[in-house]
Design an enzyme around this catalytic site. Structure first.
Site, PDB file in Angstrom:
ATOM      1  N   LYS A  22       0.933  -1.848 -56.603  1.00  0.00           N
ATOM      2  CA  LYS A  22       2.082  -1.005 -56.112  1.00  0.00           C
ATOM      3  C   LYS A  22       2.202   0.218 -56.344  1.00  0.00           C
ATOM      4  O   LYS A  22       2.387   1.112 -55.606  1.00  0.00           O
ATOM      5  CB  LYS A  22       3.394  -1.820 -56.641  1.00  0.00           C
ATOM      6  CG  LYS A  22       4.841  -1.136 -56.213  1.00  0.00           C
ATOM      7  CD  LYS A  22       5.930  -1.625 -56.926  1.00  0.00           C
ATOM      8  CE  LYS A  22       5.909  -1.121 -58.261  1.00  0.00           C
ATOM      9  NZ  LYS A  22       6.992  -0.936 -58.887  1.00  0.00           N
ATOM     10  N   ASN A  23       1.699   0.782 -57.661  1.00  0.00           N
ATOM     11  CA  ASN A  23       2.011   2.223 -58.074  1.00  0.00           C
ATOM     12  C   ASN A  23       0.831   2.850 -57.370  1.00  0.00           C
ATOM     13  O   ASN A  23       0.769   4.191 -57.638  1.00  0.00           O
ATOM     14  CB  ASN A  23       1.860   2.213 -59.514  1.00  0.00           C
ATOM     15  CG  ASN A  23       3.033   1.666 -60.155  1.00  0.00           C
ATOM     16  OD1 ASN A  23       4.185   1.616 -59.596  1.00  0.00           O
ATOM     17  ND2 ASN A  23       2.978   1.419 -61.608  1.00  0.00           N
ATOM     18  N   CYS A 117      14.191   1.005 -62.163  1.00  0.00           N
ATOM     19  CA  CYS A 117      14.462   0.099 -63.261  1.00  0.00           C
ATOM     20  C   CYS A 117      15.086   0.772 -64.399  1.00  0.00           C
ATOM     21  O   CYS A 117      15.070   1.914 -64.363  1.00  0.00           O
ATOM     22  CB  CYS A 117      13.239  -0.367 -63.994  1.00  0.00           C
ATOM     23  SG  CYS A 117      12.316  -1.787 -62.880  1.00  0.00           S
ATOM     24  N   ARG A 122      14.329   9.236 -66.632  1.00  0.00           N
ATOM     25  CA  ARG A 122      12.997   9.674 -65.964  1.00  0.00           C
ATOM     26  C   ARG A 122      13.323  10.995 -65.171  1.00  0.00           C
ATOM     27  O   ARG A 122      13.433  10.891 -64.026  1.00  0.00           O
ATOM     28  CB  ARG A 122      12.364   8.667 -65.457  1.00  0.00           C
ATOM     29  CG  ARG A 122      12.005   7.520 -65.943  1.00  0.00           C
ATOM     30  CD  ARG A 122      11.343   6.524 -65.448  1.00  0.00           C
ATOM     31  NE  ARG A 122      12.079   5.572 -64.669  1.00  0.00           N
ATOM     32  CZ  ARG A 122      11.846   4.428 -64.012  1.00  0.00           C
ATOM     33  NH1 ARG A 122      10.665   4.358 -63.720  1.00  0.00           N
ATOM     34  NH2 ARG A 122      12.758   4.001 -63.175  1.00  0.00           N
ATOM     35  N   ASP A 306       3.803   0.202 -69.397  1.00  0.00           N
ATOM     36  CA  ASP A 306       4.035  -1.096 -68.538  1.00  0.00           C
ATOM     37  C   ASP A 306       3.445  -2.373 -69.185  1.00  0.00           C
ATOM     38  O   ASP A 306       3.671  -3.357 -68.398  1.00  0.00           O
ATOM     39  CB  ASP A 306       3.450  -0.825 -67.106  1.00  0.00           C
ATOM     40  CG  ASP A 306       4.368   0.157 -66.364  1.00  0.00           C
ATOM     41  OD1 ASP A 306       5.620   0.261 -66.705  1.00  0.00           O
ATOM     42  OD2 ASP A 306       3.956   0.392 -65.280  1.00  0.00           O
ATOM     43  N   ARG A 398       9.515  -7.148 -57.404  1.00  0.00           N
ATOM     44  CA  ARG A 398       9.384  -5.714 -56.972  1.00  0.00           C
ATOM     45  C   ARG A 398       7.979  -5.480 -57.586  1.00  0.00           C
ATOM     46  O   ARG A 398       7.282  -4.298 -57.055  1.00  0.00           O
ATOM     47  CB  ARG A 398      10.526  -4.723 -57.847  1.00  0.00           C
ATOM     48  CG  ARG A 398      11.734  -4.839 -57.305  1.00  0.00           C
ATOM     49  CD  ARG A 398      12.685  -3.714 -57.916  1.00  0.00           C
ATOM     50  NE  ARG A 398      11.955  -2.425 -57.783  1.00  0.00           N
ATOM     51  CZ  ARG A 398      11.710  -1.732 -58.810  1.00  0.00           C
ATOM     52  NH1 ARG A 398      12.435  -1.926 -60.129  1.00  0.00           N
ATOM     53  NH2 ARG A 398      11.390  -0.529 -58.792  1.00  0.00           N
TER      54      ARG A 398
END
Length: 421
Positions: A22-23, A117, A122, A306, A398
């Site tokens: 996803k990233n 999230c 951030r 993560d 997600r």
């Protein structure tokens, strides 16, 4: 609303394939704004964030077509509305990634304040200060950021702190700026390198991606190409821990082992047997006595934030004591209170968690606070006695494609059911 119900105690065995990352997929999708013609992007995971990003592009005027071979065709050559609407992106921080491409290609953008999230601050100040130095005029209100620029100029910019999305945003913006842009103190994550490799395949001139300094020589235009997104290193690490925590034997395929080298080394330190192959990694914990190991998160190539929650869960049933120090996000210990409900012995002091291993966890009703916290609770449920009920699982959807199906294939017992008020 749905929840997962996990019956713990099974030793996981078998092989599982990684999904696309996803990233990596999200910034590549954003970069299609820069391109001329139709891009064909493959290996995108079936996740809510990917769907939201495609809806966002479509809402701005991009043409989206799904092909039987799994590739998604995206043509963003004629965007009519350079706006990332609040209702589409309020839950997804990666919405901010369209900002650089829109300003570079269309000279203006209206971007929703980023969501995602709730794992701590951030800030996007780096994105904005970089684009402002490039010549963008920026204003904002409580919901939107407004940018406009007649023509962007090349700059030399040093990120005050390493930022993955900041690096990606300014790198994308610089691809169409005449002259040489130098970005320093850049993020080195594999996903940043993947984006640069994709843009270079489209005609960009980017050097140094994956290192601390990136040099971009702008080109007049970029032509869309065909590309498969790289596989998800965080998903791979999560399934390896699933094998380790259940004293199982699990092989994760379709992964570049170099991208999870630090995860493999930490598992070895904990007493797990790890085998490395060309495109897969295997853990054998069938006879392992897990030994607690300290965790210290930092940007790539350091230990990934993560993976912090997943390794903390593994440490809860390991022998001995350890410290987990989170240096990337200040609010990423929300899973601790839920793990305590399951019998974990964890205490907190600011950005440090102190874990003392227990003989076993016990099933409980818990709630997921964010994406990686969700994964840590699934892992706890796999080893917890009796049944674990995990609520608010929209977070996990997600970032993990069909997580219960993949784990059940390995021998887990997980069902998904609607929550009835």
């Amino acid at each position: 609303m749905e929840r997962l119900i996990i019956k713990g105690g099974n030793h996981l065995q078998g092989e599982v394939d990684c999904s696309g990352a996803k990233n990596a997929g999200l910034p590549i999708l954003a970069s299609t704004i820069l391109l001329e013609g139709s891009a064909f992007i493959g290996n995108l995971p079936h996740l809510q964030d990917i769907t939201t990003k495609l809806e966002l592009l479509n809402s701005m005027g991009s043409s989206i077509n799904f092909h039987e071979d799994g590739f998604i065709e995206i043509n963003s050559s004629n965007i009519l509305l350079p706006e990332a609407r609040y209702e589409l992106v309020k839950t997804m921080r990666a919405s901010i990634l369209v900002m650089g491409p829109l300003v570079a290609k269309y000279g203006k953008a209206k971007i929703s304040q980023p969501g995602g999230c709730d794992i701590g601050s951030r800030p996007i100040d780096f994105h904005l200060s970089g684009l402002e130095q490039m010549g963008a005029e920026i204003t904002s209100d409580s919901k939107y950021i407004y940018l406009k620029a007649k023509e962007l100029k090349p700059i030399s910019f040093t990120f005050p702190r390493v930022s993955v999305t900041g690096t990606e945003n300014l790198m994308m913006a610089a691809t169409l700026i005449k002259g040489e842009t130098r970005l320093k103190n850049c993020a080195k994550e594999p996903e940043v390198l993947e984006l640069a490799n994709y843009l270079n395949s489209c005609g960009a001139q980017i050097q140094g991606a994956g290192e601390s300094e990136i040099i971009v020589n702008g080109v007049e235009s970029l032509n869309a190409t065909r590309w498969n997104v790289l596989f998800d290193r965080i998903e791979a690490g999560t399934y390896l821990i699933a094998g380790a925590i259940t004293n199982g034997h699990v092989k994760v395929n379709k992964i570049n082992p170099e991208t999870i080298d630090i995860v493999s080394k930490k598992l070895i330190e904990m007493g797990v047997k790890v085998n490395i192959f060309k495109n897969s990694v295997e853990v054998d914990a069938t006879s392992s006595d897990l030994k607690a190991q300290d965790i210290f998160t930092e940007p790539f190539p350091g230990f990934p934030t993560d993976m912090q929650a997943q390794f903390m869960t593994l440490n809860t049933i390991a022998q001995g004591d350890c410290t987990v120090e989170e240096t990337v996000f200040e609010n990423r210990f929300q899973h601790v209170s839920e793990l305590r409900k399951m019998g974990a012995n964890i205490s907190l002091n600011e950005n440090k968690a102190f874990v003392s291993g227990v003989s076993n966890l016990v099933g409980a009703t818990v709630s997921a606070s964010d994406l990686r916290a969700s994964a840590s609770l699934v892992l706890a449920g796999l080893v917890g006695k009796n049944k674990t009920h995990i609520n608010d699982i929209y977070h996990i959807d997600r970032g993990y494609e069909c997580i219960e199906e993949k784990l059940n294939k390995l021998g887990a017992e997980i069902i998904r059911e609607p929550v009835v008020d």
